[in-house]
Design an enzyme around this catalytic site. Structure first.
Site, PDB file in Angstrom:
ATOM      1  N   VAL A  16       0.912  -1.202   0.155  1.00 20.15           N
ATOM      2  CA  VAL A  16      -0.106   0.011  -0.064  1.00 20.15           C
ATOM      3  C   VAL A  16       1.111   1.192  -0.222  1.00 20.15           C
ATOM      4  O   VAL A  16       0.547   2.287  -0.801  1.00 20.15           O
ATOM      5  CB  VAL A  16      -0.936   0.114   1.309  1.00 20.15           C
ATOM      6  CG1 VAL A  16      -1.864   1.375   1.200  1.00 20.15           C
ATOM      7  CG2 VAL A  16      -2.041  -1.281   1.104  1.00 20.15           C
ATOM      8  N   THR A  94       1.611   0.791   7.933  1.00 18.92           N
ATOM      9  CA  THR A  94       2.324  -0.270   8.544  1.00 18.92           C
ATOM     10  C   THR A  94       1.079  -1.204   9.046  1.00 18.92           C
ATOM     11  O   THR A  94      -0.393  -0.955   9.022  1.00 18.92           O
ATOM     12  CB  THR A  94       3.057  -0.214   9.638  1.00 18.92           C
ATOM     13  OG1 THR A  94       2.369   0.265  10.702  1.00 18.92           O
ATOM     14  CG2 THR A  94       4.314   0.912   9.202  1.00 18.92           C
ATOM     15  N   VAL A 151     -11.478  -0.066   5.976  1.00 15.79           N
ATOM     16  CA  VAL A 151     -12.644  -0.819   5.688  1.00 15.79           C
ATOM     17  C   VAL A 151     -13.050  -0.293   4.136  1.00 15.79           C
ATOM     18  O   VAL A 151     -13.208   0.669   3.610  1.00 15.79           O
ATOM     19  CB  VAL A 151     -13.783  -0.355   6.286  1.00 15.79           C
ATOM     20  CG1 VAL A 151     -15.244  -1.344   5.885  1.00 15.79           C
ATOM     21  CG2 VAL A 151     -13.648  -0.549   7.783  1.00 15.79           C
ATOM     22  N   ALA A 153     -11.284  -0.638   1.317  1.00 12.71           N
ATOM     23  CA  ALA A 153     -10.172   0.023   0.614  1.00 12.71           C
ATOM     24  C   ALA A 153     -10.389   1.621   0.201  1.00 12.71           C
ATOM     25  O   ALA A 153     -10.936   2.459   1.095  1.00 12.71           O
ATOM     26  CB  ALA A 153      -9.719  -0.712  -0.750  1.00 12.71           C
ATOM     27  N   LEU A 155     -13.232   2.685  -1.327  1.00 17.95           N
ATOM     28  CA  LEU A 155     -14.727   2.679  -1.294  1.00 17.95           C
ATOM     29  C   LEU A 155     -14.888   3.578  -0.082  1.00 17.95           C
ATOM     30  O   LEU A 155     -14.506   3.599   1.021  1.00 17.95           O
ATOM     31  CB  LEU A 155     -15.334   1.419  -1.321  1.00 17.95           C
ATOM     32  CG  LEU A 155     -15.132   0.499  -2.297  1.00 17.95           C
ATOM     33  CD1 LEU A 155     -16.111  -0.765  -1.855  1.00 17.95           C
ATOM     34  CD2 LEU A 155     -15.812   0.811  -3.657  1.00 17.95           C
ATOM     35  N   GLY A 210      -1.866  -9.401  -4.754  1.00 20.73           N
ATOM     36  CA  GLY A 210      -1.692  -8.327  -3.557  1.00 20.73           C
ATOM     37  C   GLY A 210      -3.254  -7.994  -2.794  1.00 20.73           C
ATOM     38  O   GLY A 210      -3.380  -7.049  -2.278  1.00 20.73           O
ATOM     39  N   GLU A 213      -3.864  -9.892   2.687  1.00 19.57           N
ATOM     40  CA  GLU A 213      -3.091  -9.305   3.952  1.00 19.57           C
ATOM     41  C   GLU A 213      -1.631  -9.889   3.993  1.00 19.57           C
ATOM     42  O   GLU A 213      -1.479 -11.037   3.285  1.00 19.57           O
ATOM     43  CB  GLU A 213      -3.475  -9.612   5.473  1.00 19.57           C
ATOM     44  CG  GLU A 213      -4.959  -8.970   5.638  1.00 19.57           C
ATOM     45  CD  GLU A 213      -4.825  -7.510   5.525  1.00 19.57           C
ATOM     46  OE1 GLU A 213      -4.121  -6.739   6.236  1.00 19.57           O
ATOM     47  OE2 GLU A 213      -5.331  -6.672   4.844  1.00 19.57           O
ATOM     48  N   ASP A 224      -9.721 -10.803   9.297  1.00 14.01           N
ATOM     49  CA  ASP A 224      -9.681  -9.205   8.593  1.00 14.01           C
ATOM     50  C   ASP A 224     -11.250  -8.655   8.514  1.00 14.01           C
ATOM     51  O   ASP A 224     -11.463  -7.633   8.612  1.00 14.01           O
ATOM     52  CB  ASP A 224      -8.946  -9.832   7.136  1.00 14.01           C
ATOM     53  CG  ASP A 224      -9.011  -8.127   6.459  1.00 14.01           C
ATOM     54  OD1 ASP A 224      -8.307  -7.262   7.003  1.00 14.01           O
ATOM     55  OD2 ASP A 224      -9.742  -8.103   5.517  1.00 14.01           O
ATOM     56  N   LYS A 228     -13.118  -5.466  10.329  1.00 12.70           N
ATOM     57  CA  LYS A 228     -13.892  -4.264   9.794  1.00 12.70           C
ATOM     58  C   LYS A 228     -15.273  -3.886  10.370  1.00 12.70           C
ATOM     59  O   LYS A 228     -15.665  -3.043  10.449  1.00 12.70           O
ATOM     60  CB  LYS A 228     -13.833  -4.798   8.062  1.00 12.70           C
ATOM     61  CG  LYS A 228     -12.620  -4.609   7.574  1.00 12.70           C
ATOM     62  CD  LYS A 228     -12.783  -5.098   5.899  1.00 12.70           C
ATOM     63  CE  LYS A 228     -11.375  -5.090   5.356  1.00 12.70           C
ATOM     64  NZ  LYS A 228     -11.002  -5.952   4.259  1.00 12.70           N
TER      65      LYS A 228
END
Ligand code: NHO
Length: 365
Positions: A16, A94, A151, A153, A155, A210, A213, A224, A228
């Site tokens: 990222v 990070t 949450v 990305a 969006l 990619g 995680e 994950d 969220k």
């Protein structure tokens, strides 16, 4: 604000972080009062010698690789920030729990925090409360906090939920596909049309693209998605203690829970493909497909994460690629929910969520 000098410090230059830095090289030059002053990854860092210098967004990679300075501790960073009158925006790219645990101190010292790191908002409730209490507006003198990319990305999920709540709407239920990895896996493993690929092959592909995680098990164990949901549930007022406070279905075979690395896990996963084939076949017998979803029922204070079967015509069944779909059922929107849909994982789109927050921060500080 327009007049203030703004210094940007960036932690993390992984999947990222790299995409974010690329986007910064387009964004930051548009604001003459904004400069990059600090950049780090886990074992190296770069910083300006004095506050009127700036780091190069063209040569950062080479410059960081050539640096011999280790990454400072959060306290050392905070002390350094204390030596300038400039506004500081700290971007945490990070997945470090230590850095997340330090957000309350940064915010209290008027450092603005921008991050896709979910840990700060989905670990223990106490840390979350201290972060919120120490950020603007609960502490009017504190730094601002932005975490859209934690949450969905890029969006607009966090900002949409905030807008609903701040305009006085009553959120009743939130549900959908919250994981880009899980979406990609099930859209390809159990497509509405055609046979679909082998489970373990699809997991490797998601990792290579990619979407996952850093360790794909953090996606497959459901945590994950659970993270969220904790983030959103706390925003609507549910005091969820942690991701272990509600049922979360894991897709990691028991025998592979003890694998010492993500790579070992990927190597041994093909031996368990049959189990997932059975799940797929069971749904197919009913003319349905299986998807991995999450939901928050506000009135019942119930959060759930796991596999569910859907009719092939359902919006969730027909998702493509790594798309997320999130439906907000509210009093104002009635029986037709407000729906946000689109790519929900990957460096570029996650970085966009962070970059858009950076721009908001530049305008707000
Ligand atoms: P990486 O590639 O491991 O990079 C982490 C970087 O941080 C490395 O450069 C490392 O050296 C550095 N680092 C670690 N500790 C440090 C320290 N103490 N000081 C300085 N540097 C340190 O991880 P990513 O993929 O770039 O992820 C970065 C953050 O974004 C993580 O917190 C992750 O959870 C978050 N994030 C990533 C994604 C994604 O797509 N990769 C998403 C959201 C948030 O929307 C995405 C998503 O939800 C993906 C999810 N897997 C899904 O839906 O499928």
């Amino acid at each position: 604000g327009k007049e203030k000098q703004v210094s940007v410090a960036i932690l993390g230059a992984g999947g990222v972080g790299r995409c974010f830095l690329q986007q910064c090289s387009w964004i930051i030059p548009q604001y003459p009062n904004v400069s990059l002053v600090f950049l780090s990854r886990s074992n190296r860092s770069l910083r300006v010698p004095t506050w009127d210098h700036e780091l190069s967004l063209d040569t950062w990679e080479k410059d960081l690789a050539a640096s011999t300075d280790p990454a400072p501790s959060p306290q050392e960073l905070l002390d350094w920030f204390g030596t300038t009158e400039n506004e500081i925006i700290l971007v945490d790219n990070t997945s470090s729990q230590d850095i997340a645990a330090f957000y309350p101190q940064f915010l209290k010292d008027q450092i603005t925090v921008v991050t896709p790191n979910k840990k700060a908002f989905s670990s223990d409730l106490d840390l979350w409360k201290r972060i919120v209490d120490n950020a603007y507006p609960y502490n009017p003198d504190a730094g601002f906090l932005y975490h859209e990319a934690s949450v969905g990305a890029g969006l607009p999920i966090i900002s949409t939920l905030k807008d609903l709540l701040e305009t006085g709407d009553e959120v009743q239920k939130i549900e959908g596909v919250f994981s880009g990895t899980m979406s990609f896996l099930f859209n390809n493993f159990a497509p509405v049309e055609g046979k679909g690929g082998k489970w373990s092959d699809e997991v490797s592909k998601a990792k290579d693209a990619g979407y996952t995680e850093p360790d794909p098990r953090d996606d497959l164990n459901g945590v994950d998605v659970a993270r969220k949901l904790v983030i959103l549930a706390r925003m609507v007022g549910l005091e969820i203690e942690s991701t272990s406070a509600f049922p979360v279905q894991s897709l990691i075979p028991t025998e592979l829970e003890s694998c010492s690395s993500g790579d070992e896990f990927l190597e041994r996963l093909p031996a368990f493909d049959d189990e997932m084939e059975k799940v797929k076949a069971k749904a197919e017998e009913k003319g349905k497909v299986v998807r991995f979803v999450g939901s928050i029922d506000v009135a019942r204070k119930a959060v759930e994460v796991g596999l569910k079967e859907f009719d092939k015509g359902h919006a969730i069944a027909g998702l493509k690629g790594s798309d997320n779909i999130i439906s907000f059922y509210t009093k104002r929107y009635g029986s037709n929910p407000l729906i946000v849909q689109g790519a929900g994982a990957g460096g570029e789109v996650t970085a966009m969520g962070v970059s858009a927050d950076l721009i908001k921060a530049i305008k707000d500080v």
